[in-house]
Design a protein around this motif. Structure first.
Motif, PDB file in Angstrom:
ATOM      1  N   LEU A 289       0.816  -1.210   0.000  1.00  9.25           N
ATOM      2  CA  LEU A 289       0.000   0.000   0.000  1.00  9.25           C
ATOM      3  C   LEU A 289       0.854   1.267   0.000  1.00  9.25           C
ATOM      4  O   LEU A 289       0.430   2.301  -0.508  1.00  9.25           O
ATOM      5  N   CYS A 290       2.057   1.184   0.572  1.00  6.72           N
ATOM      6  CA  CYS A 290       2.898   2.389   0.649  1.00  6.72           C
ATOM      7  C   CYS A 290       3.911   2.462  -0.487  1.00  6.72           C
ATOM      8  O   CYS A 290       4.688   3.422  -0.552  1.00  6.72           O
ATOM      9  N   ARG A 291       3.954   1.468  -1.361  1.00  8.42           N
ATOM     10  CA  ARG A 291       4.781   1.476  -2.574  1.00  8.42           C
ATOM     11  C   ARG A 291       6.227   1.885  -2.285  1.00  8.42           C
ATOM     12  O   ARG A 291       6.668   2.974  -2.665  1.00  8.42           O
ATOM     13  N   PRO A 292       6.991   1.041  -1.625  1.00  6.37           N
ATOM     14  CA  PRO A 292       8.390   1.386  -1.316  1.00  6.37           C
ATOM     15  C   PRO A 292       9.209   1.617  -2.580  1.00  6.37           C
ATOM     16  O   PRO A 292       9.031   0.949  -3.603  1.00  6.37           O
ATOM     17  N   GLN A 293      10.117   2.577  -2.498  1.00  7.55           N
ATOM     18  CA  GLN A 293      11.003   2.911  -3.611  1.00  7.55           C
ATOM     19  C   GLN A 293      12.448   2.589  -3.228  1.00  7.55           C
ATOM     20  O   GLN A 293      12.756   2.307  -2.065  1.00  7.55           O
ATOM     21  N   ILE A 294      13.327   2.634  -4.228  1.00 10.15           N
ATOM     22  CA  ILE A 294      14.742   2.352  -4.001  1.00 10.15           C
ATOM     23  C   ILE A 294      15.311   3.341  -2.990  1.00 10.15           C
ATOM     24  O   ILE A 294      15.050   4.544  -3.061  1.00 10.15           O
ATOM     25  N   SER A 295      16.068   2.817  -2.030  1.00 12.73           N
ATOM     26  CA  SER A 295      16.765   3.567  -0.976  1.00 12.73           C
ATOM     27  C   SER A 295      15.839   4.106   0.108  1.00 12.73           C
ATOM     28  O   SER A 295      16.283   4.845   0.981  1.00 12.73           O
ATOM     29  N   ASP A 296      14.567   3.740   0.101  1.00 12.89           N
ATOM     30  CA  ASP A 296      13.660   4.176   1.163  1.00 12.89           C
ATOM     31  C   ASP A 296      14.068   3.561   2.501  1.00 12.89           C
ATOM     32  O   ASP A 296      14.466   2.388   2.572  1.00 12.89           O
ATOM     33  N   VAL A 297      13.944   4.343   3.553  1.00 13.23           N
ATOM     34  CA  VAL A 297      14.140   3.846   4.918  1.00 13.23           C
ATOM     35  C   VAL A 297      12.758   3.573   5.501  1.00 13.23           C
ATOM     36  O   VAL A 297      11.929   4.478   5.618  1.00 13.23           O
ATOM     37  N   ILE A 298      12.506   2.310   5.838  1.00 10.53           N
ATOM     38  CA  ILE A 298      11.186   1.872   6.290  1.00 10.53           C
ATOM     39  C   ILE A 298      11.309   1.340   7.718  1.00 10.53           C
ATOM     40  O   ILE A 298      12.145   0.482   7.996  1.00 10.53           O
ATOM     41  N   VAL A 299      10.472   1.833   8.605  1.00 10.53           N
ATOM     42  CA  VAL A 299      10.575   1.510  10.026  1.00 10.53           C
ATOM     43  C   VAL A 299       9.285   0.856  10.507  1.00 10.53           C
ATOM     44  O   VAL A 299       8.184   1.297  10.174  1.00 10.53           O
ATOM     45  N   ASP A 300       9.442  -0.202  11.299  1.00  8.38           N
ATOM     46  CA  ASP A 300       8.339  -0.792  12.055  1.00  8.38           C
ATOM     47  C   ASP A 300       8.652  -0.588  13.529  1.00  8.38           C
ATOM     48  O   ASP A 300       9.450  -1.325  14.114  1.00  8.38           O
ATOM     49  N   PRO A 301       8.072   0.436  14.173  1.00 13.62           N
ATOM     50  CA  PRO A 301       8.432   0.765  15.558  1.00 13.62           C
ATOM     51  C   PRO A 301       7.855  -0.185  16.597  1.00 13.62           C
ATOM     52  O   PRO A 301       8.263  -0.156  17.752  1.00 13.62           O
ATOM     53  N   MET A 302       6.887  -1.031  16.207  1.00 14.89           N
ATOM     54  CA  MET A 302       6.313  -2.040  17.104  1.00 14.89           C
ATOM     55  C   MET A 302       6.333  -3.370  16.374  1.00 14.89           C
ATOM     56  O   MET A 302       5.300  -3.908  15.980  1.00 14.89           O
ATOM     57  N   CYS A 303       7.535  -3.925  16.182  1.00 21.07           N
ATOM     58  CA  CYS A 303       7.729  -5.023  15.224  1.00 21.07           C
ATOM     59  C   CYS A 303       7.195  -6.362  15.702  1.00 21.07           C
ATOM     60  O   CYS A 303       6.906  -7.234  14.883  1.00 21.07           O
ATOM     61  N   GLY A 304       7.077  -6.582  17.021  1.00 19.10           N
ATOM     62  CA  GLY A 304       6.590  -7.877  17.498  1.00 19.10           C
ATOM     63  C   GLY A 304       7.541  -8.995  17.097  1.00 19.10           C
ATOM     64  O   GLY A 304       8.680  -9.063  17.561  1.00 19.10           O
ATOM     65  N   THR A 305       7.103  -9.873  16.201  1.00 15.93           N
ATOM     66  CA  THR A 305       7.952 -10.966  15.719  1.00 15.93           C
ATOM     67  C   THR A 305       8.709 -10.599  14.446  1.00 15.93           C
ATOM     68  O   THR A 305       9.429 -11.438  13.906  1.00 15.93           O
ATOM     69  N   GLY A 306       8.524  -9.385  13.955  1.00 12.26           N
ATOM     70  CA  GLY A 306       9.262  -8.951  12.771  1.00 12.26           C
ATOM     71  C   GLY A 306       8.635  -9.350  11.460  1.00 12.26           C
ATOM     72  O   GLY A 306       9.310  -9.354  10.422  1.00 12.26           O
ATOM     73  N   ALA A 307       7.343  -9.692  11.457  1.00 12.67           N
ATOM     74  CA  ALA A 307       6.701 -10.157  10.225  1.00 12.67           C
ATOM     75  C   ALA A 307       6.774  -9.104   9.121  1.00 12.67           C
ATOM     76  O   ALA A 307       7.038  -9.436   7.954  1.00 12.67           O
ATOM     77  N   ILE A 308       6.549  -7.840   9.458  1.00 12.48           N
ATOM     78  CA  ILE A 308       6.533  -6.785   8.438  1.00 12.48           C
ATOM     79  C   ILE A 308       7.928  -6.513   7.885  1.00 12.48           C
ATOM     80  O   ILE A 308       8.131  -6.551   6.666  1.00 12.48           O
ATOM     81  N   PRO A 309       8.936  -6.223   8.715  1.00  5.83           N
ATOM     82  CA  PRO A 309      10.257  -5.947   8.151  1.00  5.83           C
ATOM     83  C   PRO A 309      10.895  -7.150   7.463  1.00  5.83           C
ATOM     84  O   PRO A 309      11.601  -6.980   6.459  1.00  5.83           O
ATOM     85  N   VAL A 310      10.666  -8.360   7.969  1.00  5.61           N
ATOM     86  CA  VAL A 310      11.217  -9.548   7.305  1.00  5.61           C
ATOM     87  C   VAL A 310      10.612  -9.711   5.921  1.00  5.61           C
ATOM     88  O   VAL A 310      11.315  -9.945   4.928  1.00  5.61           O
TER      89      VAL A 310
END
Length: 483
Positions: A289-310
């Motif tokens: 939904l947020c359409r990441p681009q090259i070199s974007d810094v993406i943060v999950d501040p409440m990662c839990g088990t890390g499903a989103i960043p992984v």
């Protein structure tokens, strides 16, 4: 005895009638089946609310146009047989199946007995051959290791012919993520070839939605499954089955399919689970939904088990992901899940680079990040059910939204936030003084809870003040974003 003998004769007569109708065209029955020349129709279940996102991914990665089913959480698309391996690379789908036939306006009878009799007749009238061939091809793509169910490789066709030995393996595939996928196929094991003459084990699963049906899901599965068993001479087995036939009914829509996945694909990355582990398919949908681009810094501040960043680090390798949490156990789970991915890559001989991802322990309301240094924030916020409480959310949500606004780039930053505490979130967002603008909302079902994914855009305002020159002249009541 006389009654039982008469019933058996009538049943055998019915079977002969059904088999005599097997050559009826699908069009004559008001449905549509796979055409070998035009390929086959693949169905996929997706997280509810993310059907357009999944359809977009299908068009991007496979080049097929997907349509959203009438029943929420399903999409359909047509492919050629050569594109079957690409289907398992989709990240937004939970389960896959090949469509045997589809009826957009199936006429269910008012009587339960008549409806179930029609379903029994339907079993022999369907064009099974193409779908079974796709099922065999799909089995050849599965990994040889990690098999969970036994079986044999024979497929009994409606004509009574047995397919060639060695063409397929008995189980449905267990597609892994792209690092661990083995698409070389391969023949059957000797034990499978020895069991080639044994009938397949199968089960029928019925998913029904609608309140105008005179029958239950169990009724439909039982009677339709009995007719399938008589037609193919397969053996019914509810647990250790080789093939799963799907009967999906939504109001007047009826879809018959054969499952191509053994278990949901959302289990692909996480091995160390927490109390509120997010599904990988849902995490991918949020990231998309947020359409990441090259070199974007993406943060999950409440990662839990890390499903989103992984999930993000695997799919968007040109972006950099930072995962953090204030709980030591959550940070450890994220590290362990990351290490599992790297270890699986190493064992598979993959030359893929390591994950562009880092993990930290921090206080959500005091992030150790510079102001305006983050491009995208994606996180699963506490619902106040299993984690936190509704009362604490009234203080937590405003604080974290304000801190996210501080580290997110003005005018270009984005945030995709999942929560079930919609009232608290709406109130907190209204107190941000124009720091965030809500772009749109995706309504989803998370473990039976009606939740929302809010897509926010960072405005050009910095803590209530304009970030651009010339904004001082704005009226006191205006909070128009400088985008």
């Amino acid at each position: 005895f006389i009654y039982a003998h008469s019933w058996v004769k009538q049943r055998h007569a019915l079977i002969r009638i059904l088999r005599s109708e097997v050559h009826m065209s699908t069009e004559e029955r008001g449905g549509s089946g796979p055409d070998p020349g035009a390929g086959v129709t693949i169905g996929a279940t997706v997280p509810t609310g993310f059907e357009p996102t999944a359809a977009e991914e299908v068009g991007e990665k496979i080049g097929a146009e997907a349509r959203i089913g009438k029943d929420r959480g399903r999409i359909y698309f047509r492919i050629g047989a050569d594109k079957l391996p690409l289907v398992h690379r989709l990240r937004s789908v939970d389960n896959l199946f090949v469509v045997v036939a589809e009826y957009n306006n199936y006429q269910f009878k008012e009587s339960k007995e008549e409806t179930l009799l029609d379903l029994q007749k339907l079993a022999s009238q369907l064009p099974w051959t193409i779908a079974l061939e796709v099922w065999k091809m799909n089995n050849a793509l599965k990994k040889k290791r990690g098999r969970r169910r036994g079986g044999n490789s024979s497929v009994l066709t409606p004509k009574g012919d047995v397919s060639k030995e060695g063409d397929t393996e008995a189980d449905s595939p267990r597609p892994e993520d792209e690092e661990g996928r083995d698409e070389d196929g391969g023949g059957c094991a000797p034990a499978e070839r020895d069991a080639a003459d044994k009938p397949l084990k199968f089960r029928v699963t019925c998913n029904r939605a609608g309140d105008k049906h005179s029958f239950t899901s169990n009724d439909a599965a039982r009677d339709f499954g009995g007719a399938v068993q008589e037609f193919f001479q397969w053996k019914a087995d509810m647990t250790k089955f080789d093939i799963e036939v799907l009967l999906n009914i939504h109001n007047q829509e009826l879809v018959v399919g054969i499952a191509l996945t053994e278990e949901s694909l959302h289990r692909r990355n996480i091995t160390h689970f927490g109390p509120t582990t997010l599904r990988s398919t849902l995490a991918y949908g949020m990231l998309r939904l947020c359409r990441p681009q090259i070199s974007d810094v993406i943060v999950d501040p409440m990662c839990g088990t890390g499903a989103i960043p992984v999930e993000g680090a695997i799919e968007w390798q040109q972006s950099f992901f930072i995962a953090g949490d204030n709980n030591d156990m959550a940070v450890n789970r994220t590290v362990n899940n990351t290490n599992h991915i790297l270890k699986r890559r190493q064992e598979g001989g993959s030359s893929a680079p390591g994950l562009r991802m880092d993990t930290a322990r921090w206080d959500l309301c005091r992030l150790p990040l510079r102001a305006s240094s983050v491009d995208i924030i994606v996180t699963d916020m506490p619902f106040g059910k299993r984690m936190g409480s509704r009362k604490k959310n009234w203080d937590l949500y405003p604080s974290c939204l304000r801190e996210m606004a501080r580290v997110c780039r003005p005018a270009t930053g984005k945030a995709v936030l999942l929560t079930q505490d919609k009232k608290c979130f709406a109130k907190a967002l209204s107190r941000m003084g124009g720091l965030w603008r809500r772009s749109h909302t995706v309504w989803v079902n998370v473990g039976g809870l009606h939740a929302a994914v809010y897509v926010l855009k960072r405005t050009g305002w910095v803590h209530g003040a304009a970030a651009e020159d010339g904004a001082e002249g704005r009226g006191e009541g205006e909070e128009e974003e400088l985008l």
